[in-house]
Design a protein around this motif. Structure first.
Motif, PDB file in Angstrom:
ATOM      1  N   ASN A  35       0.257  -1.331  -0.310  1.00  0.00           N
ATOM      2  CA  ASN A  35      -0.108  -0.103  -0.080  1.00  0.00           C
ATOM      3  C   ASN A  35       0.797   1.326  -0.262  1.00  0.00           C
ATOM      4  OD1 ASN A  35      -2.036   2.341   0.065  1.00  0.00           O
ATOM      5  ND2 ASN A  35      -3.188   0.785   2.176  1.00  0.00           N
ATOM      6  N   THR A 109      -4.413   1.513   8.697  1.00  0.00           N
ATOM      7  CA  THR A 109      -4.182   1.198   6.975  1.00  0.00           C
ATOM      8  C   THR A 109      -3.638   0.113   6.495  1.00  0.00           C
ATOM      9  OG1 THR A 109      -3.531   3.636   7.125  1.00  0.00           O
ATOM     10  CG2 THR A 109      -2.592   2.218   5.032  1.00  0.00           C
ATOM     11  N   TRP A 112      -0.620  -4.383   2.883  1.00  0.00           N
ATOM     12  CA  TRP A 112      -1.476  -4.652   1.411  1.00  0.00           C
ATOM     13  C   TRP A 112      -3.000  -4.276   0.838  1.00  0.00           C
ATOM     14  CZ3 TRP A 112       2.932  -7.013  -1.072  1.00  0.00           C
ATOM     15  CH2 TRP A 112       4.136  -6.997  -0.840  1.00  0.00           C
ATOM     16  N   ILE A 113      -2.450  -3.785  -1.039  1.00  0.00           N
ATOM     17  CA  ILE A 113      -4.209  -3.562  -0.805  1.00  0.00           C
ATOM     18  C   ILE A 113      -3.833  -4.075  -2.860  1.00  0.00           C
ATOM     19  CG2 ILE A 113      -4.728  -1.141  -0.061  1.00  0.00           C
ATOM     20  CD1 ILE A 113      -3.302   0.022  -2.951  1.00  0.00           C
TER      21      ILE A 113
END
Length: 124
Positions: A35, A109, A112-113
């Protein structure tokens, strides 16, 4: 005295993305990327911390010099020592607030995305 909150962890060399996705597309290959928003928080922490340390070290040095009997020969010196003591306390509160804000944001947050590179598109 405050204890620093946990720092956001930078991506390790051998760190791998999540193995599977969760939801309706289970067992489907998913491309992941680290991310960039999380990476910005890591960089923010790494750039702010040395500056805060420099400020703290400088104020500590000035405070120790001000408390020395060789520095002040008058009662007015105690007023300057009190001022520096207050600045040190304010800096500690400021440091805690800044690092806590970064740490809290990193906690919320995802590391990993899903990558957008392998997403199917209806129209080219």
């Amino acid at each position: 005295m405050y204890v620093d909150p946990p720092a956001p962890r930078p991506k390790a060399v051998d760190e791998r993305p999540p193995a599977t996705s969760s939801g309706p597309l289970d067992n489907q290959p998913t491309a992941w990327e680290f991310n960039p928003e999380y990476q910005r928080l890591v960089i923010a922490w790494q750039s702010v911390l040395p500056q805060l340390e420099t400020l703290r070290t400088t104020l500590d040095k000035a405070f120790n010099l001000a408390r020395s009997p060789q520095t002040w020969d008058a009662p007015v010196g105690e007023r300057y020592v009190q001022d520096i003591r207050e600045w040190r306390a304010r800096l500690a509160v400021y440091r805690h607030a800044v690092l806590t804000a970064i740490s809290d944001e990193a906690h919320d947050t995802p590391r990993w995305i899903p990558a957008k590179t392998n997403a199917p598109h209806a129209f080219p």
